[in-house]
Design a protein around this motif. Structure first.
Motif, PDB file in Angstrom:
ATOM      1  N   UNK A 165       6.587   8.352   8.651  1.00 51.70           N
ATOM      2  CA  UNK A 165       6.694   7.142   9.454  1.00 51.70           C
ATOM      3  C   UNK A 165       8.156   7.016   9.892  1.00 51.70           C
ATOM      4  N   UNK A 166       8.343   6.677  11.153  1.00 50.35           N
ATOM      5  CA  UNK A 166       9.704   6.451  11.633  1.00 50.35           C
ATOM      6  C   UNK A 166      10.185   5.116  11.094  1.00 50.35           C
ATOM      7  N   UNK A 210       9.428  -1.544  10.847  1.00 55.68           N
ATOM      8  CA  UNK A 210       9.873  -2.929  11.065  1.00 55.68           C
ATOM      9  C   UNK A 210       8.648  -3.838  10.985  1.00 55.68           C
ATOM     10  N   UNK A 211       8.871  -5.085  10.672  1.00 58.20           N
ATOM     11  CA  UNK A 211       7.782  -6.069  10.553  1.00 58.20           C
ATOM     12  C   UNK A 211       6.893  -5.805   9.344  1.00 58.20           C
ATOM     13  N   UNK A 262       0.836  -1.204   0.000  1.00 62.44           N
ATOM     14  CA  UNK A 262       0.000   0.000   0.000  1.00 62.44           C
ATOM     15  C   UNK A 262       0.870   1.253   0.000  1.00 62.44           C
ATOM     16  N   UNK A 303      11.868   2.993  12.578  1.00 63.24           N
ATOM     17  CA  UNK A 303      11.629   1.968  13.610  1.00 63.24           C
ATOM     18  C   UNK A 303      10.214   1.389  13.502  1.00 63.24           C
ATOM     19  N   UNK A 304       9.268   2.220  13.076  1.00 65.58           N
ATOM     20  CA  UNK A 304       7.871   1.757  12.984  1.00 65.58           C
ATOM     21  C   UNK A 304       7.631   0.942  11.717  1.00 65.58           C
TER      22      UNK A 304
END
Lengths: 186, 314
Positions: free
Chosen positions: A75-76, A81-82, A68, A78-79
Motif C-alpha cells: 500500500x502506498x 491517509x484517512x 485489520x 498516500x493511500x
C-alpha cells in the motif's frame, strides 16, 4: 523521446500527506511512490515493521489498518491517509511491559531470530480480538500468511492460544470492575 | 523492489475518477486494494506514470443482495464479501472460493472487482463471476455499459476494457432453488496460487416444494476452473448428469471427470506439469461433485437464507 518528456519521466512526484500512526498524526512530504512500509521505517523511524519480500508473501511488514492486518509493502503511504495505522510499536513498545501477544511469544518461545515476529504480533493481535477462543486449525489458518524460517511454527501456534488465554483473563478482570462480562466472554 | 516514479491521484467521486481516466487512462492504472498491482509495480513489471487511487471515492462500496442479484461495488474487499451473511445465503460459492484467495491480510485489502479487472487465470473470482453467469457494470465519460464475462475476458490478464473505463460493480446472480454450488482448490502452500481449482453449480429438481420423501434428481451441472484454463471458460455437463438421482452420483463421476479433463488446457511450469494439473483437476472435480451431491442444502434462494447454511463454510 525528446529532452522534455525524458525530464518529465525522471521527475519524482511528491505529495504532502497526513498519516495517523499509533494514535499520532504526522504531516509528511513523501514521494507518491513511497510504500507505507518505507515511510514507517524511514520517515517515522518505526523500525519494528520489517521489510522482507516486498511483494506480499512473507508477512513481516504486516500492520493494522483500522484494526485489520494488511501488508504495509502493498500500500502506498498516500493511500493510507484517512485510516488509522497501528504498527507493532502501537501494540507494545516497552520491554518492561509487553502486550499480551508479546508476553505470549515470550511464554511460548515463539521466536528465535525475531525478524518475522512483528508481522505475527500485529496479525495475532487482530485475530484474537475477532476470535477469542480459536481452535488449533483456526489458529494455523490465521497465521498462514506469515512466514517464519526459524521456529517451525509450533510455538507460534501455541502463542496464539496463549494470547487468547491472557486476553480472556484480562477481560475477566475488566468485567469484574466494569460490568462488560457479556462482551468479554463473546 | 520499489515502484518507479509515479503520481497518485485520489479522486473523491466517481465523476472525478472518470475525468482522470479520460486524461490519464493510457498512461495510468486504476488502483483499489492494489494487492496484485503493487507487487507488479514493486517488481517493475509495469511502470504506469499515473495511479488513480479510487479508495477514497464515494459511491463504490455498495454490497447488497437485491432480488436475485448480489451487487458488489468496486471497493468491497474480498474479506467483507466473504463475511457477508446475505451474500453467503444467496450464493455460498462466493465465500467458498474467497477463502482460497491468498491470505486474510491480503483479503482485507484486495477487492473482488479489482481481481475481476486483473483477469488473472490463477484468480478465483473472475471464474466465479463467469460460473454464476454474472456481469460487470462499467462507466466512462462516454457512458455506461454492462459486460458479461464472455466479452470481458479476452485473454490471460487481458480484458476488453478501454483505458478510460472503470468497473463500478460486479453482479453475481443468486443460486436458484434446487441448485447447489461449491469450490475447491489445491495449492502447494496456504495462500499460494492454486495448482488447480474447480467451481461447480449442480442443479436438481428439488425446488423446495414438498416431494413426499421422493429423492431429488440431477438436472444440470456446470463447472469452471482456476489455473488450468487461459480465461474463465465454463463447461456445461448437463448431458452427462441429467436424470441421475442424487444418490447415484457415483455412476456419472467418471464421465464428468473425463469430460472435464478433455476440456481444460493446463500449462506446465516449475510447480507442476500440465499432466499433473490435469490429473489434480479431475480429482478435485470428483470430490467436489460427491460433496455437492451429499450436501443437504447447497445454497439456494435468498428466501431460505436463514438456515444454517454456513456450517460448511467455516
Amino acid at each position: 523521446m525528446n529532452q522534455m518528456t525524458s525530464n518529465e519521466t525522471m521527475a519524482e512526484p511528491t505529495s504532502t500527506i497526513r498519516l495517523s500512526v499509533n494514535g499520532r498524526d504526522h504531516v509528511l512530504e513523501v514521494p507518491d511512490r513511497k510504500l507505507l512500509s518505507d515511510v514507517l521505517r524511514q520517515d517515522l523511524s518505526l523500525t519494528g515493521t520489517h521489510v522482507g519480500c516486498e511483494h506480499g508473501v512473507c508477512g513481516a511488514c504486516t500492520v493494522q489498518l483500522d484494526g485489520d492486518p494488511i501488508r504495509s509493502c502493498l500500500i502506498f503511504a498516500a493511500s493510507a491517509q484517512d485510516h488509522e495505522v497501528t504498527t507493532v510499536e502501537g501494540i507494545g513498545d516497552d520491554p518492561e511491559n509487553p502486550s499480551d501477544v508479546q508476553q505470549a511469544f515470550i511464554d511460548s518461545h515463539g521466536l528465535q531470530c525475531g525478524f518475522c515476529t512483528p508481522g505475527f504480533i500485529t496479525t495475532i493481535d487482530a485475530f484474537v480480538d475477532e476470535n477469542p477462543d480459536p481452535t488449533e486449525e483456526e489458529a494455523r489458518e490465521a497465521i498462514s500468511g506469515n512466514l517464519c524460517r526459524c521456529t517451525g511454527y509450533q510455538n507460534i501456534v501455541k502463542a496464539v492460544h496463549r494470547t487468547a488465554e491472557l486476553r480472556a483473563a484480562c477481560g475477566k478482570q475488566h468485567s469484574e470492575t466494569d460490568e462488560e462480562a457479556s462482551e468479554a466472554n463473546r | 523492489m520499489k515502484p518507479s516514479p509515479l503520481r497518485i491521484h485520489r479522486p473523491k467521486t466517481i465523476e472525478e475518477i472518470l475525468e482522470l481516466l479520460s486524461v490519464h487512462g493510457t498512461s495510468g492504472k486504476i488502483i483499489a486494494g492494489g494487492q496484485s498491482l503493487v507487487p507488479v509495480l514493486n517488481m517493475r513489471l509495469a511502470a504506469p506514470r499515473n495511479l488513480i487511487d479510487i479508495t477514497s471515492a464515494a459511491g463504490l462500496d455498495e454490497l447488497e443482495v437485491v432480488g436475485d442479484e448480489i451487487r458488489v461495488g468496486a471497493l468491497v474487499s474480498h474479506r467483507r464479501l466473504e463475511r457477508d451473511p446475505a451474500t453467503t445465503s444467496a450464493n455460498p460459492i462466493l465465500a467458498d472460493a474467497l477463502r482460497h484467495v491468498a491470505h486474510p491480510a491480503i483479503r482485507n485489502r484486495g477487492t473482488t472487482v479489482g481481481s475481476i479487472a486483473h483477469a488473472d487465470p490463477n484468480g478465483e473470482m473472475p471464474m466465479i463471476l463467469a460460473l454464476t453467469g454474472g456481469w460487470v457494470e462499467v462507466r466512462s465519460v462516454r457512458g455506461a455499459r454492462s459486460l458479461t464475462t464472455e466479452s470481458l475476458n479476452v485473454g490471460p490478464l487481458e480484458t476488453c476494457l478501454e483505458p478510460d473505463e472503470l468497473i463500478t460493480s460486479a453482479v453475481f446472480p443468486a443460486l436458484r432453488p434446487g441448485q447447489r454450488a461449491g469450490f475447491d482448490e489445491l495449492a502447494r502452500r496456504s495462500g499460494d496460487y492454486g495448482l488447480a481449482g474447480v467451481g461447480m453449480i449442480l442443479s436438481t429438481d428439488d425446488n423446495g416444494v414438498d416431494r413426499a420423501g421422493a429423492e431429488a434428481t440431477i438436472t444440470g451441472l456446470k463447472a469452471g476452473f482456476v489455473s488450468v484454463t487461459d480465461i474463465p471458460d465454463i463447461i456445461e455437463l448437463d448431458e452427462f448428469v441429467a436424470g441421475t438421482p442424487l444418490s447415484q452420483v457415483s455412476t456419472i463421476l467418471d464421465d464428468v471427470i473425463s469430460a472435464i479433463k478433455g476440456f481444460i488446457d493446463p500449462g506446465g511450469d516449475i510447480h507442476a506439469s500440465a499432466d499433473y494439473r490435469r490429473h489434480l483437476t479431475g480429482v478435485i472435480a470428483g470430490r467436489l461433485l460427491k460433496r455437492l451431491s451429499r450436501q443437504r442444502d447447497g445454497g439456494g434462494s435468498p428466501a431460505g437464507g436463514s438456515e444454517m447454511r454456513q456450517e460448511g463454510a467455516r
